[in-house]
Design a protein around this motif. Sequence first.
Motif, PDB file in Angstrom:
ATOM      1  N   ARG A 345       0.954  -1.191   0.057  1.00 12.10           N
ATOM      2  CA  ARG A 345      -0.016  -0.113  -0.244  1.00 12.10           C
ATOM      3  C   ARG A 345       0.884   1.350   0.131  1.00 12.10           C
ATOM      4  N   GLN A 347       1.233   4.256   0.817  1.00 12.06           N
ATOM      5  CA  GLN A 347       0.711   5.742   2.271  1.00 12.06           C
ATOM      6  C   GLN A 347       0.965   6.407   2.383  1.00 12.06           C
ATOM      7  N   LEU A 355      -1.262  10.127   9.658  1.00 12.98           N
ATOM      8  CA  LEU A 355      -1.310   8.484   8.038  1.00 12.98           C
ATOM      9  C   LEU A 355      -2.811   9.455   6.653  1.00 12.98           C
ATOM     10  N   ASP A 357      -6.100   9.879   5.071  1.00 12.43           N
ATOM     11  CA  ASP A 357      -6.753   9.771   4.998  1.00 12.43           C
ATOM     12  C   ASP A 357      -7.949   9.361   4.352  1.00 12.43           C
ATOM     13  N   ASN A 372      -2.349  10.553  -2.529  1.00 11.67           N
ATOM     14  CA  ASN A 372      -2.646   9.515  -2.019  1.00 11.67           C
ATOM     15  C   ASN A 372      -3.533   8.672  -2.802  1.00 11.67           C
TER      16      ASN A 372
END
Length: 398
Positions: A345, A347, A355, A357, A372
């Motif tokens: 992933r 991220q 992080l 989101d 992202n």
Amino acid sequence: MRFDCEVLVVGGGIVGLSTAHALAQSAPGTRVTVLEKEAGPARHQTGRNSGVIHSGVYYRPGSLKARFAVSGAAEMVKFCAEHGIPHEVCGKLIVATGRDELPRLHALVQRGRENGIPVRELGPAQIMEYEPEVRGLAAIHVSTTGIVDYGTVAAKLAEISGAEIRYGAEVVQISRRDAVGVAVRTADGTVLRAKALVNCAGLHCDRVARLAGDDPRMRIVPFRGEYYELARPELVRGLVYPVPDPAFPFLGVHLTRGIDGSVHVGPNAVPALAREGYGWGDVSPGDLGGTLSWPGSWRIARRHWRYGAGELHRSLSRHAFTEAVGRLLPAVETSDLRRVPAGVRAQAVLRDGTLVDDFLLREAPRTVHVLNAPSPAATASLPIGREVARRVLAALAG
């Protein structure tokens, strides 16, 4: 400047290919070239996921993830039907196995309804009607979730996009003249010139942004997701998920029946030692150094070390992984789990350790960066592609 095309797209995953397709749909005749460093499309995140068409039940109302997953799921089903791509809308269960999970499950019910998603609440007996071998205190059934092979979808997008797609074309240098255009050099020395650039490089998107002279203000920190295949697929009829922890963008170890009938168990989430680190033996000193030098990485480690330790334990111990699965599926045994290829992933992590989101799109002169786009980006790829195409066409017109 002499232009080889109007738009250069860096990255031949599902988001890059969807962007190329959307450009052809929105502005017919636009010359688009896709540069992909691998020998074919969908070799990383797109081709190494669980193949779920996500409903959008998890995502904050009004966010790009919520909007694009809900609309993207319906569009993905329609796209597959139109092009003869095998798929199934099978629904899924999200199951609470402990009392501490019940408030989070109820919050998901509310979130799903705010996002316009049909959600049905279930008790223990009703869970067994859907999944006879699954146990839980309560669950919700989300009927709009489906399954598909996203590699097949990406291949179809490549076929119908009308773009020139160059495989084995790794971008190593970008020269941008804001008022004129963009020149890109690939590893074999080829130079291509375009009026605008789209960065859909996934695991390497922050690097491509810096090549273009832009500060992405984030760093890709790779997390490997390890999968097992269930030796007794008859134990699971469809898709079964735990209640996720809202502090993390990961959904937890789940059970997913693929379009081929196999059942995958996973993924966990452990730090990868390379951006394309699909096993513990895949180590890139440069990638690892980049992760360790980013302040956000250390802040994640300090903040979430207990969670990380549990994920690491399950990575190294099949017995521990089996115990985690057994909370949902008590009949599972260690011998039922057979390792299959892992995924990574991409991220995005901010300097303060946040992080990211939501999907993250940023614009610069004659450039759009997709910074992202992990899950549910495959589900949402068609509306993401349209949004990126809209932005790059506006840049061309400006």
